[in-house]
Design a protein around this motif. Structure first.
Motif, short mmCIF file in Angstrom:
data_model
loop_
_atom_site.label_atom_id
_atom_site.label_comp_id
_atom_site.label_asym_id
_atom_site.label_seq_id
_atom_site.Cartn_x
_atom_site.Cartn_y
_atom_site.Cartn_z
N GLN A 177 0.85 -1.20 0.00
CA GLN A 177 0.00 0.00 0.00
C GLN A 177 0.89 1.25 0.00
O GLN A 177 0.76 2.13 0.83
CB GLN A 177 -0.93 0.00 1.22
N GLU A 178 1.80 1.31 -0.97
CA GLU A 178 2.80 2.36 -1.01
C GLU A 178 2.19 3.76 -1.10
O GLU A 178 2.63 4.69 -0.41
CB GLU A 178 3.75 2.14 -2.19
N ALA A 179 1.18 3.92 -1.94
CA ALA A 179 0.58 5.24 -2.11
C ALA A 179 -0.11 5.71 -0.83
O ALA A 179 -0.05 6.90 -0.48
CB ALA A 179 -0.43 5.22 -3.26
N VAL A 180 -0.71 4.79 -0.12
CA VAL A 180 -1.35 5.15 1.16
C VAL A 180 -0.29 5.58 2.16
O VAL A 180 -0.44 6.60 2.85
CB VAL A 180 -2.17 3.97 1.69
N ARG A 181 0.79 4.84 2.24
CA ARG A 181 1.87 5.20 3.17
C ARG A 181 2.47 6.55 2.81
O ARG A 181 2.83 7.34 3.71
CB ARG A 181 2.95 4.13 3.19
N ALA A 182 2.61 6.85 1.54
CA ALA A 182 3.18 8.13 1.12
C ALA A 182 2.34 9.28 1.65
O ALA A 182 2.88 10.28 2.16
CB ALA A 182 3.28 8.18 -0.40
N ALA A 183 1.03 9.17 1.56
CA ALA A 183 0.15 10.22 2.07
C ALA A 183 0.24 10.31 3.59
O ALA A 183 0.20 11.41 4.17
CB ALA A 183 -1.29 9.95 1.64
N ASP A 186 3.43 12.13 4.61
CA ASP A 186 3.30 13.58 4.42
C ASP A 186 2.64 14.23 5.64
O ASP A 186 3.06 15.29 6.10
CB ASP A 186 2.47 13.88 3.17
N GLU A 212 8.30 6.35 -0.43
CA GLU A 212 7.35 7.02 0.46
C GLU A 212 7.99 7.52 1.75
O GLU A 212 7.42 8.37 2.45
CB GLU A 212 6.17 6.09 0.79
#
Length: 278
Positions: A177-183, A186, A212
């Motif tokens: 869930q890379e995109a979720v972790r990136a958010a 942030d 991320e």
């Protein structure tokens, strides 16, 4: 004064007996746990620790407390932590090992399946910080998107080595869930950036070179000076599948030494760092 002390010790002993007998998430072998380590009378100054204690896992909180007591950190961050388990760990640390901690909870999920309780009032699940010094200015933030399970971070102000420091603890979204972790990073990094001295503890579910994690690396360094966000870095694994997912990020604070302590009581190892006086 003598009467008060005696009464407190008796009450503490009775509390432990009750916890062992009826604790909702204590395993059935809690009464037969191995003898504890020798009592420790004080914490180790400037020592911090992070540990994902694993849930659901049928482990004894007596054993978890004994593992922590062997190292006696000044500040402890726990992930995958049920409120009931943390309460018992704190009490065992005090009554079996002579270590007294304050506790703050960063629960982001109420889960009967993970933490017991009753269906209409399930136990709190998330993060917790134990500190030998009092904690103030607690904030508990749930990430806008937790991924497959609600996730968040907690921030507290406490004293490490006699000086005030902001401590954060988090558990990021599960693997794949890379995109979720990136958010999520942030959100966390924006909070950390507001403090000149900060310690960030947690299970980030990502190896150091993961894109991320870039915002964190811009703000802080790992407690292990050799661990960097590049393939040239040498990072000690912290999980049973031999990946580094657990971090002690330091901002405005220098490490003295670090250690990954293998443990049979979780699928994550204990990560400890001794910090230079701050």
């Amino acid at each position: 004064m003598v009467l008060g002390t005696s009464t407190r010790l008796v009450a503490g002993a009775m509390t432990l007996v009750c916890m062992m007998l009826i604790g909702p998430s204590a395993p059935s072998d809690a009464l037969f746990a191995r003898p504890p380590v020798e009592p420790v009378r004080d914490v180790v100054p400037n020592r911090v620790m992070t540990w994902n204690i694993c849930n659901p896992c049928a482990e004894s909180d007596v054993d978890r407390a004994a593992e922590i007591a062997r190292h006696a950190p000044q500040v402890i961050g726990l992930q995958e932590a049920c409120v009931g388990d943390v309460e018992r760990i704190r009490d065992y640390l005090e009554y079996l090992h002579g270590l007294v901690y304050h506790v703050e909870y960063g629960s982001v999920l109420r889960s009967w399946g993970r933490c017991g309780g009753v269906p209409w009032s399930p136990g709190g699940f998330g993060q917790a910080v134990l500190s030998a010094a009092p904690m103030t200015d607690r904030v508990n933030v749930e990430y806008p998107d937790g991924g497959s399970e609600d996730r968040g971070y907690m921030g507290v102000t406490t004293s490490v080595g006699g000086r005030s420091v902001r401590v954060f603890i988090t558990h990021l979204a599960q693997r794949q869930q890379e995109a979720v972790r990136a958010a999520q990073v942030d959100v966390l990094a924006a909070a950390v950036a507001r403090h000149d001295r900060a310690i960030v503890l947690g299970d980030f579910n990502a190896v150091p070179e993961s894109p991320e994690l870039a915002p964190m690396w811009k703000l802080a360094t790992d407690a292990d000076p050799q661990c960097r966000p590049s393939l040239a870095g040498t990072c000690t694994p912290t999980t049973d599948w031999r990946s580094k997912f657990d971090y002690i990020f330091l901002r405005g604070i220098n490490p003295l030494r670090h250690r990954v302590q293998l443990t049979s009581y979780s699928d994550h190892d204990m990560l400890l760092a001794d910090l230079k006086p701050i």
